[in-house]
Design an enzyme around this catalytic site. Structure first.
Site, mmCIF file in Angstrom:
data_model
loop_
_atom_site.group_PDB
_atom_site.id
_atom_site.type_symbol
_atom_site.label_atom_id
_atom_site.label_comp_id
_atom_site.label_asym_id
_atom_site.label_seq_id
_atom_site.Cartn_x
_atom_site.Cartn_y
_atom_site.Cartn_z
ATOM 1 N N HIS A 1 0.820 -1.224 0.000
ATOM 2 C CA HIS A 1 0.000 0.000 0.000
ATOM 3 C C HIS A 1 0.853 1.273 0.000
ATOM 4 O O HIS A 1 0.731 2.096 -0.915
ATOM 5 C CB HIS A 1 -1.001 -0.042 1.151
ATOM 6 C CG HIS A 1 -1.696 1.251 1.426
ATOM 7 N ND1 HIS A 1 -2.563 1.837 0.523
ATOM 8 C CD2 HIS A 1 -1.645 2.092 2.496
ATOM 9 C CE1 HIS A 1 -3.011 2.983 1.041
ATOM 10 N NE2 HIS A 1 -2.459 3.153 2.231
ATOM 11 N N HIS B 1 3.506 7.107 5.393
ATOM 12 C CA HIS B 1 2.328 7.865 5.815
ATOM 13 C C HIS B 1 1.492 7.147 6.878
ATOM 14 O O HIS B 1 0.763 7.787 7.621
ATOM 15 C CB HIS B 1 1.461 8.267 4.614
ATOM 16 C CG HIS B 1 0.606 7.165 4.061
ATOM 17 N ND1 HIS B 1 1.046 6.302 3.079
ATOM 18 C CD2 HIS B 1 -0.656 6.776 4.369
ATOM 19 C CE1 HIS B 1 0.074 5.444 2.801
ATOM 20 N NE2 HIS B 1 -0.967 5.708 3.569
ATOM 21 N N GLU C 1 0.591 6.086 12.652
ATOM 22 C CA GLU C 1 -0.768 5.657 12.941
ATOM 23 C C GLU C 1 -0.834 4.172 13.308
ATOM 24 O O GLU C 1 -1.524 3.784 14.233
ATOM 25 C CB GLU C 1 -1.609 5.909 11.682
ATOM 26 C CG GLU C 1 -2.983 5.324 11.762
ATOM 27 C CD GLU C 1 -4.002 6.399 11.984
ATOM 28 O OE1 GLU C 1 -3.709 7.532 11.590
ATOM 29 O OE2 GLU C 1 -5.056 6.107 12.557
ATOM 30 N N ASP C 2 -0.092 3.350 12.580
ATOM 31 C CA ASP C 2 -0.295 1.903 12.677
ATOM 32 C C ASP C 2 0.840 1.118 13.320
ATOM 33 O O ASP C 2 0.825 -0.111 13.295
ATOM 34 C CB ASP C 2 -0.550 1.319 11.275
ATOM 35 C CG ASP C 2 -1.858 1.818 10.699
ATOM 36 O OD1 ASP C 2 -2.717 2.241 11.489
ATOM 37 O OD2 ASP C 2 -2.017 1.803 9.469
ATOM 38 N N ASP D 1 -3.455 8.374 -1.112
ATOM 39 C CA ASP D 1 -3.789 7.286 -0.193
ATOM 40 C C ASP D 1 -5.211 6.804 -0.477
ATOM 41 O O ASP D 1 -5.484 5.619 -0.644
ATOM 42 C CB ASP D 1 -3.654 7.841 1.236
ATOM 43 C CG ASP D 1 -3.992 6.815 2.305
ATOM 44 O OD1 ASP D 1 -3.756 5.619 2.062
ATOM 45 O OD2 ASP D 1 -4.481 7.230 3.371
ATOM 46 N N ASP E 1 -23.277 15.352 -26.522
ATOM 47 C CA ASP E 1 -22.357 16.482 -26.494
ATOM 48 C C ASP E 1 -21.075 16.196 -25.730
ATOM 49 O O ASP E 1 -20.440 17.088 -25.230
ATOM 50 C CB ASP E 1 -23.042 17.730 -25.939
ATOM 51 C CG ASP E 1 -23.541 17.495 -24.529
ATOM 52 O OD1 ASP E 1 -23.708 16.320 -24.160
ATOM 53 O OD2 ASP E 1 -23.746 18.480 -23.806
HETATM 54 MN MN MN Z 1 -2.899 4.634 3.949
#
Ligand code: MN
Length: 740
Positions: free
Chosen positions: A62, A87, A91-92, A153, A273
């Site tokens: 990812h 990134h 957080e993880d 992301d 169009d």
């Molecule tokens: Mn992410």
């Protein structure tokens, strides 16, 4: 034969993806850049080593893919690529922001901090989201890279959403349509915006999506043939003139087709169009505008242009930096074809976004349009006093709204959202000018403040030091800046008047030797049907509540609770009064009147005993603003009510509805003259002895319109009143207001 373990295969795949990322870097990337990226990759690989995505893939796929989007599709530099790789680390995993700061320095740490703050924003209910979204923009609006990495992301998550449970797919797709796609549009990342929208549709309306994809495939061949034939003509002419160029036949976006089908209520086959080609010129920067117009002239030599569809975003680029010249011409077989003409430089800005191209590549050339936009966001955030949801709506308006270009008298350009008025314009110049706006001239002509500006208008604002914002200004403005400034000014003015009013009221009460106790003020507030004492003070300050009304209140108060209740209901029963006027006695309908004076008040029949006409009944003023409830005298609840709430009971009498007085509203219009209200009220109450319940006259540009609520005996009585009013000088029409 290979005997590699699954783990070895996986590591091979990780390495391959990482190499693809490195290949996407521009040739200008040096060994320091690559070192930085390698360091970020190693940290991410370590931090996510134990984790897999829903699909079963190693998590590190990812961040690598997000970094590749950042580099290859958006074209940001090594700092952004490294940030994209890590990134999700803070957080993880166990790594902290301090670790990032120590390892990568302050700049990257700040970006990661912003990114960490955004995530989770959408996990709450809608209004929480809005508040968080506001905070998020406030934290990150000084570094656009945070938004861009977040978009990348999101894009990768949308591309790989197959293995998510369906309810999550739906939620993520809806958020994407709600916030991310508009954001991408605003930043000028058109390709990403389009892909986000298409992918969202795939999950929110899978059948529709599949249907359009299939039909597009089927029609594509024919369409391409048509466009090739169309562009061949242009190709040849441009070659003859010595242009260096490429022509792209534009593909339609699935989502935009869907939008058109829904908005115009038409089927796929009726959309014609969207035929379009793009001519991209290899022109030096100093000749690109002249070249674009030369090409325009050549194209229109062959095909007739629709004059309403010429868009010159080269002379006045969009706020997100988009530059291009668009025209729509009539091709063969009666098809309109949009022709976009732009230089290679403009094309890159359009495809990859202004931010990417100018600000964070190599050229740090001072302020640009995007900086201005971000400054606007900041201002909006800092001024915003309303609810968070309102803020998001304003924000989205500013995101979506097509822009209009307005000129100052000196010829400076202001960009405003479509629908903007002279007031928006004056607030965009300066808050003080906005607040003192008296009038406006558009192209030399005086216009009302509610006038909707159009692109190209030249606007001159007339100000007065005495002018103050009015309540109805809020209906005229669309920009968040104007709205929040007007609101806060109105609020502070109201506060001032209320303070003044409080002092006045206290003086008046002192004068008649009444102590302005809290409970008296509360009763007074209720009596005038207001929410709180400051509304009462405000009305006193504005002289809406005058000496007579205060005296009336004192009288009512001394007469005790019954009059008090009566007044209160009379004051708030306009709706019900109208109803009664409509139903005068065709079939001798019976209605109830209350009290010794047989007043007509709003009431409801109690469900416990269901009284019918003729029953002996009484009225009970229910608590909590429910109004009067009517019970039978022999209702099982009667004894309880009569013994415990005697003060709230009222005598009730049935009468035939056509015997009594009626409330009627007269609408009177004419030319505003001095003393008009006086004349009108004098005729009604003194000469004709009719009770006026309320009078409301408003003037506008020398004309007035008044609503007078009167109490009359019958229709003849009413006509008499109306006839007399018609005789007043300046009055041009007198009518009875119908229902509604
Ligand atoms: Mn992410």
């Amino acid at each position: 034969m290979s005997t590699e373990t699954p783990e070895q295969l996986e590591n091979k795949e990780i390495a391959a993806r990482y190499r693809a990322l490195l290949r996407s870097l521009p040739d200008s990337a040096d060994s320091n850049d690559k070192k930085l990226i390698r360091k970020a990759f190693n940290l991410a690989k370590d931090a996510h080593s134990e984790v897999r995505r829903k699909s079963g893939e190693p998590y590190i796929f990812h961040p690598i893919e997000v970094a590749t989007i950042i580099s290859k599709e958006i074209g940001l530099g090594p700092v952004s690529v490294a940030s994209a790789l890590i990134h999700d680390v803070v957080e993880d995993s166990d790594y902290t922001l301090e670790d990032i700061d120590r390892l990568f320095g302050e700049e990257i740490a700040r970006i990661i901090d912003g990114l960490t703050k955004i995530s989770g924003v959408f996990d709450q209910d809608i209004s929480m989201q809005a508040e968080n979204f506001r905070k998020m923009l406030l934290t990150i609006s000084d570094d656009i890279r945070v938004i861009i990495i977040k978009l990348a992301d999101r894009l990768h998550n949308m591309r790989t959403m197959e293995s998510m449970p369906q309810h999550k797919q739906l939620k993520i797709a809806s958020e994407t349509l709600y916030i991310y796609a508009p954001l991408a549009h605003r930043i000028g990342l058109y390709n990403i915006k389009t892909e986000l929208e298409d992918l969202s549709l795939k999950y929110t309306e899978p059948e529709v999506y599949r249907d359009i994809v299939l039909k597009l495939k089927a029609s594509k061949a024919g369409e391409m043939k048509y466009l090739k034939k169309f562009s061949a003509v242009i190709r040849e002419a441009l070659k003859k003139e010595g242009f260096d160029f490429t022509i792209k036949e534009r593909t339609k976006s699935i989502y935009s087709i869907r939008k058109k089908m829904v908005n115009q209520g038409i089927g796929f086959d009726e959309i014609y169009d969207t035929f379009a080609i793009r001519i991209i010129l290899n022109s030096p920067i100093n000749k690109e505008k002249a070249d674009a117009w030369r090409v325009y002239s050549i194209v229109t030599d062959f095909f007739r242009p629709n004059p309403d569809r010429l868009r010159d975003w080269i002379s006045a680029p969009k706020a997100n930096g988009y530059e291009s010249l668009h025209t729509t011409v009539m091709g063969s077989e009666g098809h309109w074809v949009e022709v976009q003409i732009r230089s290679e430089r403009m094309d890159e800005v359009a495809e990859r976004g202004y931010a990417a191209h100018w600000k964070y590549k190599e050229d740090a050339s001072g302020t640009n349009k995007l900086d201005l936009w971000i400054a606007n966001i900041r201002e909006m955030l800092e001024n915003n006093e309303g609810s968070a949801l309102e803020f998001v709506d304003d924000f989205k308006l500013n995101l979506f709204g097509e822009e209009i270009y307005i000129f100052t008298p000196k010829g400076d350009l202001k960009i405003l959202p479509a629908g903007a008025t002279p007031l928006d314009f004056s607030f965009s110049i300066h808050t003080d000018i906005g607040l003192r706006t008296l009038g406006a001239k558009v192209n030399g002509k005086l216009v009302p403040l509610s006038y909707k500006l159009r692109s190209g208008d030249q606007v001159e604002i007339i100000t007065s030091q005495k002018q103050k914002p009015k309540e109805d200004w809020l209906n005229y403005v669309v920009t968040a800046k104007a709205k929040s400034n007007i609101k806060s000014e109105l609020k502070s003015e109201q506060k001032e008047i209320a303070e003044e009013g409080k002092a006045i009221l206290q003086r008046k009460l002192n004068y008649i030797k009444v102590k302005p106790s809290d409970s008296l003020i509360q009763q007074m507030t209720k009596y005038f049907n207001l929410k709180n004492p400051s509304e009462l003070y405000y009305r006193v300050g504005m002289k809406i509540i005058d000496n007579n009304q205060i005296k009336e209140f004192m009288r009512a108060q001394q007469q005790g609770i019954y009059s008090f209740i009566k007044k209160k209901i009379l004051g708030s029963s306009k709706k019900e009064a109208k109803k009664e006027v409509e139903t005068p006695g065709k079939n001798e309908k019976q209605i109830l009147v209350f009290g010794p004076e047989e007043d007509k008040l709003e009431y409801r029949l109690a469900k416990c005993c269901n009284p019918i006409a003729g029953d002996s009944v009484f009225g009970y003023l229910a608590s909590g603003g429910e109004g009067i409830k009517v019970h039978r005298n022999n209702c099982p609840n009667a004894i309880y009510l009569q013994s415990n709430h005697a003060g709230r009971l009222m005598k009730a009498t049935w009468i035939s509805s056509n015997q009594t007085t009626f409330v009627s509203v007269i609408v009177i219009r004419g030319i505003d003259t001095v003393g008009l209200v006086n004349k009108v009220t004098q005729i009604i109450s003194n000469d004709l002895l009719v009770n006026i319940r309320s009078i409301n006259i408003s003037g506008d540009d020398g004309l007035f319109e008044g609503f007078i609520t009167v109490v009359v005996k019958d229709k003849g009585h009413l006509s008499n009143v109306m006839d007399q009013l018609k005789l007043v000088e300046g009055v041009t029409s007198v009518e009875r207001r119908n229902a509604g």
